[in-house]
Design a protein around this motif. Structure first.
Motif, mmCIF file in Angstrom:
data_model
loop_
_atom_site.group_PDB
_atom_site.id
_atom_site.type_symbol
_atom_site.label_atom_id
_atom_site.label_comp_id
_atom_site.label_asym_id
_atom_site.label_seq_id
_atom_site.Cartn_x
_atom_site.Cartn_y
_atom_site.Cartn_z
ATOM 1 N N GLU A 143 3.301 12.968 11.965
ATOM 2 C CA GLU A 143 2.583 13.974 11.348
ATOM 3 C C GLU A 143 2.800 15.391 11.511
ATOM 4 O O GLU A 143 2.745 16.279 10.518
ATOM 5 N N ALA A 144 3.049 15.603 12.688
ATOM 6 C CA ALA A 144 3.320 17.100 13.114
ATOM 7 C C ALA A 144 4.629 17.492 12.703
ATOM 8 O O ALA A 144 4.769 18.795 12.154
ATOM 9 N N GLU A 200 6.231 16.573 10.071
ATOM 10 C CA GLU A 200 6.075 16.731 8.599
ATOM 11 C C GLU A 200 5.348 17.914 8.322
ATOM 12 O O GLU A 200 5.480 18.653 7.492
ATOM 13 N N TYR A 201 4.153 18.266 9.159
ATOM 14 C CA TYR A 201 3.547 19.431 8.881
ATOM 15 C C TYR A 201 4.366 20.585 8.947
ATOM 16 O O TYR A 201 4.165 21.610 8.116
ATOM 17 N N CYS A 202 4.873 20.739 10.095
ATOM 18 C CA CYS A 202 5.652 21.903 10.300
ATOM 19 C C CYS A 202 7.010 21.992 9.489
ATOM 20 O O CYS A 202 7.623 23.308 9.016
ATOM 21 N N LYS A 235 5.742 23.190 6.108
ATOM 22 C CA LYS A 235 5.144 24.755 6.139
ATOM 23 C C LYS A 235 6.317 25.585 6.277
ATOM 24 O O LYS A 235 6.175 26.974 6.140
ATOM 25 N N MET A 247 1.009 22.618 14.540
ATOM 26 C CA MET A 247 0.079 21.975 13.792
ATOM 27 C C MET A 247 -1.375 21.932 14.485
ATOM 28 O O MET A 247 -2.282 22.184 13.348
ATOM 29 N N ASP A 296 -2.594 25.866 14.043
ATOM 30 C CA ASP A 296 -3.080 26.152 12.472
ATOM 31 C C ASP A 296 -3.817 25.330 11.561
ATOM 32 O O ASP A 296 -4.602 26.072 11.116
ATOM 33 N N LYS A 297 -4.255 24.000 12.023
ATOM 34 C CA LYS A 297 -5.052 23.296 11.503
ATOM 35 C C LYS A 297 -6.529 23.719 11.928
ATOM 36 O O LYS A 297 -7.649 23.534 11.131
#
Length: 345
Positions: free
Chosen positions: A172-173, A175-177, A180, A335, A338-339
């Protein structure tokens, strides 16, 4: 008799028109650039090679290649012996990257691949345009050759790093970064989740988080002797020095190539956040048996990061200030911050 003459005249005119269409420039179907990607769709992190082909019968051709560098990054480029390519880089201005490909002067008797460019996908839905600047036929006359464009459709998954799998704790991390644009994959298409992050690369990541315009830092080094002007990381280092979030080991050495430690990560984050007050660093760090190993400059920074949930210990009694941080760990930290809205102005 008169009718026969009219019919004969019409036949002659049709034959003449046929000659123009076969031997003249009326064969417009052949007078166009063509683009072909080795993949019709791609996810973030995937490598795509685009072949650019030119039409036949030319003695001169110059084209420009344009794309958005927030969607694509050049990995490599290769021309056939009929074409010359400049040194192609990812340096951009005004949100686009462009370079010109020029024919070497040989007549192209048959259509074929002029050059190929290999890209890494940074964002899905990337497009590429090849615009014809000028075209000369075998008789040294200027002719019209149509430009071409290509869109790479989004892949089935958001990311497609071969070393990152959906059941990994860091998926997840990463993918998130990646989505972004904070942390990118390598040019071979891998992400390298277990690889240690080096000092200069961590600063590059924070320049992306900040959305910093690094164009004014081109060829600057931040004053460090081990930072090479023109290196991909140099503008970010110069930006970090000016912003006050990084310092070197001394006035002349930044530590390019060194693995960034956990306490250095916390220090840069803490400075980026404006060096907020820490109420009781000793109490916050008291649970860690190895707290004596924390450098004096990083003590408050590490305490603030623990207090605010930016990092936790390696375990309940160890904070490991001098150990390195992996790309997966950094992605997780970013992540989380940022969240929580910690990077918002």
């Amino acid at each position: 008799m008169k009718a026969k003459r009219i019919i004969s005249l019409m036949l002659c005119m049709l034959m003449m028109l046929g000659c123009v269409s076969v031997f003249g420039l009326g064969a417009s179907a052949a007078s166009a650039m063509t683009l072909k990607a080795d993949k019709s769709k791609a996810s973030i992190g995937e490598i795509v090679t685009v072949s650019v082909s030119s039409p036949a019968g030319l003695s001169g051709l110059t084209v420009s290649v344009k794309f958005d560098p927030t969607y694509l990054a050049i990995v490599s480029s290769k021309a056939t012996n009929l074409f010359s390519l400049p040194t192609v880089s990812n340096n951009s201005a005004n949100g686009s990257v462009g370079f010109a490909a020029v024919m070497n002067g040989s007549n192209v008797s048959q259509a074929g691949v002029a050059f190929t460019v290999t890209f890494k996908v940074l964002k899905m839905g990337a497009s590429l345009t090849v615009k014809v600047l000028d075209a000369i036929d075998a008789n040294d006359k200027e002719v019209s050759v149509s430009s071409a464009s290509l869109t790479i459709k989004p892949g089935d998954k958001t990311i497609n790093f071969p070393d990152v799998h959906e059941n990994d704790w860091f998926y997840e991390a990463v993918e998130y970064c990646a989505v972004k644009g904070y942390i990118l994959g390598y040019n071979d298409g891998k992400f390298g989740p277990a690889d240690a992050i080096q000092r200069q690369d961590f600063v590059v990541i924070f320049s992306r988080i900040d959305g910093a315009d690094l164009s004014s830092y081109k060829n600057k080094t931040g004053g460090f002797g081990d930072v090479k002007a023109g290196a991909y990381y140099a503008p970010a280092v110069a930006w970090g020095v000016e912003k006050g979030i990084i310092t070197g080991y001394n006035a002349s050495k930044f530590g390019v190539g060194d693995t960034i430690t956990r306490e250095q990560v916390c220090t840069i984050i803490y400075r980026y956040m404006g060096s907020p007050a820490v109420s009781d660093a000793d109490s916050t760090l008291a649970k860690f048996a190895d707290r004596a190993k924390i450098s004096a400059y990083a003590y408050n920074a590490l305490a603030w990061c623990v207090e605010n949930g930016v990092i936790s210990g390696k375990n309940v009694t160890t904070v490991a200030p001098l150990e390195g941080a992996s790309r997966a760990q950094i992605a997780t930290i970013i992540m989380r911050m940022d969240k929580q809205g910690m990077f918002n102005d």
